[in-house]
Scaffold this active site. Structure first.
Site, PDB file in Angstrom:
ATOM      1  N   GLY A 265     -17.107  68.162 -45.245  1.00 52.29           N
ATOM      2  CA  GLY A 265     -17.131  69.488 -44.648  1.00 52.29           C
ATOM      3  C   GLY A 265     -17.962  70.429 -45.491  1.00 52.29           C
ATOM      4  O   GLY A 265     -18.875  70.004 -46.203  1.00 52.29           O
ATOM      5  N   GLU A 293     -17.782  64.928 -49.585  1.00 49.16           N
ATOM      6  CA  GLU A 293     -19.200  65.061 -49.242  1.00 49.16           C
ATOM      7  C   GLU A 293     -19.307  66.365 -48.480  1.00 49.16           C
ATOM      8  O   GLU A 293     -18.616  66.572 -47.483  1.00 49.16           O
ATOM      9  CB  GLU A 293     -19.656  63.870 -48.388  1.00 49.16           C
ATOM     10  CG  GLU A 293     -21.158  63.795 -48.209  1.00 49.16           C
ATOM     11  CD  GLU A 293     -21.618  64.431 -46.915  1.00 49.16           C
ATOM     12  OE1 GLU A 293     -22.315  65.471 -47.008  1.00 49.16           O
ATOM     13  OE2 GLU A 293     -21.287  63.920 -45.845  1.00 49.16           O
ATOM     14  N   CYS A 327     -25.452  66.566 -42.069  1.00 47.80           N
ATOM     15  CA  CYS A 327     -25.553  67.078 -43.443  1.00 47.80           C
ATOM     16  C   CYS A 327     -26.816  66.546 -44.114  1.00 47.80           C
ATOM     17  O   CYS A 327     -27.255  67.079 -45.130  1.00 47.80           O
ATOM     18  CB  CYS A 327     -24.311  66.731 -44.244  1.00 47.80           C
ATOM     19  SG  CYS A 327     -23.619  65.122 -43.903  1.00 47.80           S
TER      20      CYS A 327
END
Length: 543
Positions: A265, A293, A327
């Site tokens: 997140g 992560e 991400c």
């Protein structure tokens, strides 16, 4: 325990279905999409194997058609969190005592079910609930999640097999216990595979888990939970508890039995979690394992020897696939002045061909961003660039939330290498380009290294091998996943273990042996076959 050593077959990556016109796979998936779209469901909490309905509800919508409600889901409060902790701890002893081959068989069966009868269910749920195109869903909610189940099972057996040296009179052994307590898995909206991996990798190792899914991915995550139940996961091993993160975290972090956090997140949320755990450290039975992560400001750095055609494909796929909501998505690019004019012309021509719309139209390359909050945030960055004298939007920039949360693929060119959109994570289809002078390569590489606090993914493009060596050396700590002449997205389990450092997380590499080790608590055992019967040593006989 069985009187044999067992081997888990070394996995190969799950083949990707193409869903070509006229194929049976496409027909079945289209049927499942229609069925899910037309039949609203109710999603309960699942605690100790029981369905719990709290009456405190929220809805799962379709981001590209925001008026369409897929499900109503119940949310957990203090009572349900306490119930989930109790349920997990009650089953913990039985679960960790189950022979490992039986534990792993559950997840290997889940992989097989997902590769066949459940494939269309999980893919359709991901496409509708998270606005993923068919290909983005297939590589995520089917293939990657299957790979997580299979490869993590295999990695665990490799760890169990690792044993210390022994002597002729002593047998040295290591057992790999689970952690003492429960794991709190907090999962993101953007990858169903990550949502499935974060609670299951600790569970494979004998841990019990509380799973808080993202509020914008409850729909697909619920079906993952039902898949695990069908595969034979015992009640209480993983407890499914949607709800508000702050409220759930308040009670979870207050429990003495918190043994670990598995998180994907935002950096800010992860840092708050870490601080809260630190403040509560004296109350825990063990130091909780913290694996996270978080974010990224992922780069593409281009040398003037780069092949422009492959670069353009990588820029478009890296920045705009899944609306830039990875991400690992390319968010900033450094382009040498000497190739910029040619690159710009051809890049804009290609972007102009991109189709955006409903994921059920398989001709679309992009769809909507996840929700109104994300839409507003991404739009604010675009507006900032529009109003700045340091930036120019050369394509895209239009945002429309009348039907769904649609944002055009947007390219910004800035004269300031530390412009806001070069530094901050946007998490949308926005790529910012800085054009550098060819004779300032080293200086610009250092800028790339120092501009962002993140260190997740990055890509370099060059045909000149000396340049590749130099670029990789200077950017050595800038990315945990580093790509040469390839886009910075698309890590595959078993091929590119994924994770980054700096503000991007703990770099424990999801889908690898390194990650599985984090959920184990080794005990070293020495058995002496010929113990001494006298405390005196030979040297003590000195005359």
């Amino acid at each position: 325990m069985a009187n044999a050593y067992f081997k888990v077959r070394k996995p190969i990556n799950e083949p990707i279905y193409s869903y070509e016109p006229g194929s049976l796979h496409k027909k079945k998936l289209k049927e499942k999409l229609k069925e899910m779209r037309m039949n609203k469901i109710e999603i309960p909490l699942i605690i100790g194997g029981k369905e719990i309905r709290t009456g405190n509800t929220n809805v799962c919508i379709v981001p590209h058609n925001k008026e369409l409600v897929l499900a109503e889901y119940h949310m957990a409060g203090k009572k349900e969190i306490e119930m989930a902790i109790k349920a997990a701890l009650e089953v913990k002893k039985e679960w960790e005592s189950m022979p490992w081959e039986h534990r792993l068989s559950i997840f290997l069966r889940a992989a097989e079910l997902l590769s066949t009868s459940w494939r269309y269910i999980i893919n359709a749920a991901t496409m509708l609930g998270q606005s993923k195109t068919v290909f983005q869903a297939e590589i995520d909610s089917a293939c990657e999640l299957i790979d997580f189940f299979r490869f993590n099972s295999y990695y665990l057996t490799e760890i169990y097999e690792e044993q210390p040296n022994s002597t002729k009179d002593a047998w040295n052994r290591v057992e790999y216990r689970p952690l003492e307590g429960f794991i709190f898995a907090v999962t993101p909206f953007n990858f169903t595979s990550i949502a499935g991996n974060l609670p299951t990798s600790p569970a494979m190792a004998g841990n019990v888990v509380l799973w808080k899914p993202s509020s914008t991915a409850v729909f697909s995550n619920y079906f993952v939970m039902k898949l695990l139940q069908e595969a034979g996961l015992p009640d209480g091993v993983i407890n499914f508890i949607p709800g508000f993160g702050d409220e759930i975290g308040r009670y979870v972090f207050d429990s003495e039995w918190l043994a670990g956090v598995h998180f994907t997140g935002s950096t800010k949320v992860f840092q708050t979690m870490w601080k809260t755990i630190g403040d509560n450290l004296t109350k825990y039975r063990m130091y909780p394992r913290i694996v996270g992560e978080t974010g990224g400001k992922d780069f593409i750095f281009v040398h003037n020897s780069a092949d422009i055609e492959t670069l353009i494909a990588a820029m478009i796929r890296g920045a705009f696939e899944y609306q830039g909501q990875k991400c690992s998505a390319a968010s900033r690019a450094y382009i040498p002045e000497s190739i910029w004019l040619e690159l710009k012309k051809r890049l804009l021509e290609e972007i102009s061909t991109i189709k955006m719309g409903d994921v059920e139209d398989f001709t679309n390359f992009m769809s909507a961003v996840i929700d109104q909050k994300a839409f507003n945030s991404i739009k604010s960055y675009i507006e900032y660039a529009k109003n700045s004298n340091e930036a120019e939007i050369i394509c895209g920039g239009n945002c429309d939330d009348s039907v769904g949360y649609f944002i055009e693929p947007t390219v910004i060119v800035t004269t300031n290498p530390k412009f806001k959109t070069m530094k901050e994570e946007i998490f949308g289809p926005v790529l910012t380009i800085y054009i550098y002078k060819d004779d300032e390569l080293d200086k610009t590489l250092e800028l790339c290294n120092d501009t962002s606090p993140y260190g997740l993914t990055g890509a370099i493009f060059a045909q000149d091998r000396k340049a590749i060596v130099k670029m990789q050396k200077i950017l050595y700590y800038a990315a945990g996943n580093f790509y040469i002449n390839d886009k910075p997205t698309g890590a595959v389990v078993g091929q590119q273990p994924f994770g980054g450092a700096r503000a991007s997380g703990t770099n424990d590499k999801a889908g690898s042996k390194l990650n599985m080790l984090r959920w184990l608590n080794p005990i070293s055992i020495k058995e002496n076959f010929n113990p001494p019967k006298d405390y005196r040593y030979v040297f003590m006989k000195e005359k």
